[in-house]
Enzyme design. Structure first.
Site, PDB file in Angstrom:
ATOM      1  N   LYS A   1       0.861  -1.177   0.000  1.00 13.50           N
ATOM      2  CA  LYS A   1       0.000   0.000   0.000  1.00 13.50           C
ATOM      3  C   LYS A   1       0.899   1.230   0.000  1.00 13.50           C
ATOM      4  CE  LYS A   1      -3.904   0.500   2.462  1.00 13.50           C
ATOM      5  NZ  LYS A   1      -4.844   0.714   3.579  1.00 13.50           N
TER       6      LYS A   1
ATOM      7  N   LYS B   1      -9.888   5.266  -2.079  1.00 19.10           N
ATOM      8  CA  LYS B   1      -9.891   5.885  -0.751  1.00 19.10           C
ATOM      9  C   LYS B   1      -8.686   6.796  -0.505  1.00 19.10           C
ATOM     10  CE  LYS B   1     -12.470   1.969   1.097  1.00 19.10           C
ATOM     11  NZ  LYS B   1     -12.414   0.791   1.983  1.00 19.10           N
TER      12      LYS B   1
ATOM     13  N   HIS C   1      -5.434   6.212  -1.335  1.00 15.67           N
ATOM     14  CA  HIS C   1      -4.117   5.572  -1.295  1.00 15.67           C
ATOM     15  C   HIS C   1      -3.997   4.605  -2.477  1.00 15.67           C
ATOM     16  CE1 HIS C   1      -6.728   2.773   1.059  1.00 15.67           C
ATOM     17  NE2 HIS C   1      -6.119   1.885   0.299  1.00 15.67           N
TER      18      HIS C   1
END
Length: 317
Positions: free
Chosen positions: A188, A223, A225
């Site tokens: 991420k 969202k 990211h």
């Protein structure tokens, strides 16, 4: 993924609600109960162990018949449920909002990671309750702020510059809903601050991705990211993102789906999410994942000269 109603129930106090976590025995009782169809969406009273989730959410829990749900009899379930309640009780939720709040679909693994961050004495979330609660409210979709590096779910940091932080996700080690595929590897990327990013910092990130993570696609769940995933798992991510997007729209949780920086996102994924936002069917959108796209003009042409060939990563091979 699971609805917030899988973790807690509301109790009216004066003009707002207090949220109370479920206990595992109440859930177990609900899972064995025979409930009329008309009552499937109502919180279940176990009589002995208190209130349990609505029976319509049975599939969210791990049972002999369903191994894909949460391990609700673990201590981690209690920790996550209590953390969710702590965050929801820090804000005012009125009667007109309570159904919308509890219907929100959230990432179970994200919440477990926030518990792990909270328990890490070296982590900023251990020292700041305000930042912790803010992180949870972002995770459950109550806050309009995006997940930044400080409020991120966490993991192992593998890259960082002035604008971005890249985390290796540690879902294999989870207790509540672990990834069982031992070949799982996913990352991420969060922005360090929610503000415009300098082109030089974007260039540094793209160089890192192009050389160290060339077996992966950069996607977004909308969202704020980025996710860096194996190409073989892209279709699965597409199914989940589409289902969550539709569910949130159906329940009135109209959160803006953030497409992010087109220079960083894999071209086919950008096309998929754009099509989804336009209201097309899943089949129409997914077709775009497998089409050959016309190459966009590259704003960072010649970027490959920034790295030597011996730096090319074998990650994902």
């Amino acid at each position: 993924m699971a609805e917030l109603a899988c973790f807690c129930y509301p109790h009216l106090e004066n003009d707002s609600y207090k949220f109370i976590p479920f206990n595992s025995l109440a859930i177990k009782c609900m899972l064995t109960a025979k409930v009329d169809k008309k009552d499937q969406d109502k919180f279940y009273n176990s009589i002995i162990y208190g209130i349990a989730p609505p029976p319509q959410f049975k599939k969210r829990y791990n049972t002999n018949d369903n191994s894909r749900g949460m391990n609700y009899e673990t201590s981690m379930f209690n920790k996550v449920a209590m953390l969710v309640c702590e965050a929801l009780n820090s804000i005012k939720v009125t009667q007109s909002d309570v159904a919308s709040v509890l219907s929100k679909v959230v990432s179970v693994r994200h919440l477990e990671n926030l518990v792990l961050r909270r328990e890490n004495h070296q982590d900023v979330l251990f020292h700041s309750k305000e930042l912790l609660l803010k992180s949870v409210l972002i995770a459950v979709g109550h806050s309009k702020e995006i997940e930044t590096t400080a409020t991120a779910e966490g993991g192992e940091i593998v890259f960082q510059n002035a604008a971005f932080t890249m985390w290796r996700l540690t879902y294999l080690e989870h207790k509540l809903m672990p990834i069982l595929d031992q070949n799982f590897i996913e990352y991420k990327i969060t922005v360090n601050e929610d503000k415009p990013v300098l082109e030089s910092h974007v260039k540094e990130l793209i160089a890192e991705l192009r050389w160290q993570y060339n077996k992966f696609a950069v996607i977004t769940h909308g969202k704020g990211h980025y996710r860096v995933v194996k190409y073989s798992s892209v279709a699965n991510h597409a199914d989940r993102v589409y289902a969550t997007f539709k569910s949130n729209n159906k329940n009135g949780n109209m959160l803006e789906f953030n497409l992010l920086d087109q220079r960083i996102i894999w071209q086919n994924w950008y096309a998929f999410t754009s099509s989804m936002k336009q209201g097309n069917t899943l089949d129409v959108c997914k077709r775009l994942l497998f089409q050959k796209m016309k190459r966009e003009s590259n704003p960072f042409k010649g970027l490959s000269t920034d790295r030597k060939m011996d730096e090319v990563s074998q990650v994902g091979i």
